[in-house]
Design a protein around this motif. Structure first.
Motif, PDB file in Angstrom:
ATOM      1  N   HIS A 206      63.591  49.319  49.028  1.00 32.28           N
ATOM      2  CA  HIS A 206      64.790  50.135  48.816  1.00 32.28           C
ATOM      3  C   HIS A 206      64.865  51.276  49.828  1.00 32.28           C
ATOM      4  N   PHE A 207      63.741  51.970  50.025  1.00 28.19           N
ATOM      5  CA  PHE A 207      63.732  53.095  50.963  1.00 28.19           C
ATOM      6  C   PHE A 207      63.969  52.602  52.393  1.00 28.19           C
ATOM      7  N   ASP A 208      63.432  51.419  52.701  1.00 30.26           N
ATOM      8  CA  ASP A 208      63.616  50.848  54.036  1.00 30.26           C
ATOM      9  C   ASP A 208      65.094  50.551  54.295  1.00 30.26           C
ATOM     10  N   LYS A 209      65.789  50.045  53.276  1.00 30.56           N
ATOM     11  CA  LYS A 209      67.227  49.766  53.415  1.00 30.56           C
ATOM     12  C   LYS A 209      68.024  51.047  53.641  1.00 30.56           C
ATOM     13  N   LEU A 210      67.512  52.158  53.105  1.00 26.85           N
ATOM     14  CA  LEU A 210      68.165  53.454  53.307  1.00 26.85           C
ATOM     15  C   LEU A 210      67.825  54.060  54.672  1.00 26.85           C
ATOM     16  N   GLY A 211      66.948  53.376  55.428  1.00 22.20           N
ATOM     17  CA  GLY A 211      66.540  53.884  56.737  1.00 22.20           C
ATOM     18  C   GLY A 211      65.513  54.998  56.644  1.00 22.20           C
ATOM     19  N   MET A 212      64.719  54.981  55.571  1.00 22.21           N
ATOM     20  CA  MET A 212      63.756  56.055  55.332  1.00 22.21           C
ATOM     21  C   MET A 212      62.334  55.516  55.177  1.00 22.21           C
ATOM     22  N   THR A 213      61.386  56.372  55.502  1.00 17.46           N
ATOM     23  CA  THR A 213      59.957  56.085  55.345  1.00 17.46           C
ATOM     24  C   THR A 213      59.358  57.142  54.435  1.00 17.46           C
ATOM     25  N   ILE A 214      58.440  56.729  53.560  1.00 19.03           N
ATOM     26  CA  ILE A 214      57.876  57.671  52.588  1.00 19.03           C
ATOM     27  C   ILE A 214      56.462  58.092  52.979  1.00 19.03           C
ATOM     28  N   LYS A 215      56.165  59.372  52.780  1.00 14.60           N
ATOM     29  CA  LYS A 215      54.851  59.949  53.057  1.00 14.60           C
ATOM     30  C   LYS A 215      54.454  60.856  51.896  1.00 14.60           C
ATOM     31  N   LEU A 216      53.148  60.949  51.634  1.00 16.18           N
ATOM     32  CA  LEU A 216      52.667  61.903  50.633  1.00 16.18           C
ATOM     33  C   LEU A 216      52.407  63.223  51.345  1.00 16.18           C
ATOM     34  N   MET A 217      53.173  64.256  50.967  1.00 15.61           N
ATOM     35  CA  MET A 217      53.158  65.520  51.700  1.00 15.61           C
ATOM     36  C   MET A 217      52.638  66.666  50.838  1.00 15.61           C
TER      37      MET A 217
END
Length: 393
Positions: free
Chosen positions: A226-237
């Protein structure tokens, strides 16, 4: 300069290896003792199971604590400082819990207490932060502080594999412990952020359950898609902001657009940044874990002592107050229950399986998310970017 190494695991053996194969300025260093567990057969002539032998050896200049955990590491550090020995440690858990005590006892005994390797592995993050603070107030810290969680998220993003499968790979590669809780639940990031905040704001804050901390344990491959389709990458910050006499602090999954450095920080690498008044944004990137990068940072601290290089002195006396609701973010939540009533005081919208909550204070978001988890222990959340080219401010 004579050194005693407490613990001979990954980092301890790395320190020994670098000194034994010494090049450049490290040729002036000598390992005199290595502390091992009681009843463990010594493999090297330097090995001993007696901490008293080390403490009472007047020829030992520096004690390197790389046992890990809280006890007996805490007591060994205190005892070494009281015996007027300089102490260097890579142990973020014990520093986060006792930094004020270690700093005070070191000053009382004219000893140094250095810990570059505790945050960011081989990255000179502590040194960079201290240099910035000689001139500037630092108003923001944020970073990918944990190589294990970054490896897991990066591999899930690139391969589409499920969380548990990638976690097993991380364990096989030695990135994750048999019990990975500290890495995947954000505890390791919390320790490292606490240490960074202690230095940046000249105060002492311990990592406690009340702080806004949310890990990556519940992320699924469907979330990644889902996040990939939004053009986003997730990181633990880990993130902290300072405004006026207040500061905040949070550990949370954070979404980034693909044109950011954070989105392109791969494998077990760390990327930690600060914002200073005149220096602007500084970013530090490198291997945040691993035997030799972390051991290298330990050696750098030893050489600083050998060469008489002072580190920034902190007294932890600032009047800053912790304010969990200092900043606001947009968030995305995935849950099997209808959790929208919990967020009725904030603008929200349902998009497929995900609830978007707009402009909610960070502390309040984490408080309400704890309520969601009580009813759905598989729920997940992440903060959203506020604009193209970044993440939530």
């Amino acid at each position: 300069m004579n050194i005693a190494i407490l613990g001979f695991g990954t980092v301890g053996s790395g320190v020994y290896k670098i000194i034994q194969n010494a090049k450049r300025q490290a040729q002036n260093l000598h390992v005199k003792h290595i502390l091992i567990r009681k009843n463990k057969k010594p493999d090297l002539p330097e090995m001993t199971d007696s901490i008293d032998e080390i403490l009472n050896d007047k020829d030992v200049d520096v004690v390197v604590e790389v046992i890990g955990g809280i006890e007996p590491a805490h007591q060994y550090i205190v005892d070494a400082l009281k015996h007027k020995k300089h102490v260097i440690t890579a142990n973020k858990a014990v520093i986060a819990e006792y930094m004020d005590e270690f700093t005070r006892i070191a000053a009382e005994n004219d000893a140094k207490f250095y810990f570059e390797s505790s945050v960011g592995g081989g990255i000179p993050w502590i040194q960079g932060l201290e240099r910035a603070l000689r001139v500037d107030d630092v108003t923001k810290i944020q970073g990918i502080f944990n190589g294990t969680s970054n490896f897991i998220l990066d591999q899930m993003h690139r391969t589409g594999k499920p969380f548990n499968e990638v976690l097993m790979e991380a364990q096989q590669l030695g990135y994750a412990e048999a019990d990975p809780s500290a890495d995947i639940d954000g505890i390791d990031v919390a320790n490292k952020l606490c240490i960074s905040v202690d230095i940046a704001y000249d105060l002492f804050i311990k990592p406690t359950a009340e702080l806004p901390i949310f890990g990556i344990r519940n992320i699924t491959e469907d979330d990644m898609t889902h996040f990939d389709k939004l053009g986003m990458t997730i990181k633990l910050m880990g993130k902290s902001h300072q405004r006026g006499n207040e500061f905040d602090y949070m550990v949370e999954p954070t979404l980034y657009y693909g044109d950011t450095l954070e989105a392109h920080t791969r494998d077990n690498y760390n990327l930690i940044s600060l914002i200073g008044e005149t220096i602007g944004t500084l970013k530090f990137m490198g291997q945040g874990a691993g035997q030799l990068p972390t051991a290298n940072a330990v050696i750098q601290d030893i050489l600083d002592i050998f060469q008489g290089k002072e580190h920034l002195k902190r007294e932890f006396k600032s009047s800053f107050k912790f304010q969990p609701n200092l900043t606001k973010n947009d968030y995305i939540v995935r849950s099997e229950i209808d959790c929208s009533p919990l967020f009725k005081g904030f603008e929200s919208e349902l998009r497929g399986d995900y609830l978007l909550i707009h402009n909610i204070p960070v502390g309040e978001m984490h408080r309400l998310m704890r309520k969601v988890l009580q009813r759905d222990e598989s729920a997940f959340m992440a903060s959203l970017p506020t604009k193209k080219g970044g993440a939530a401010k």
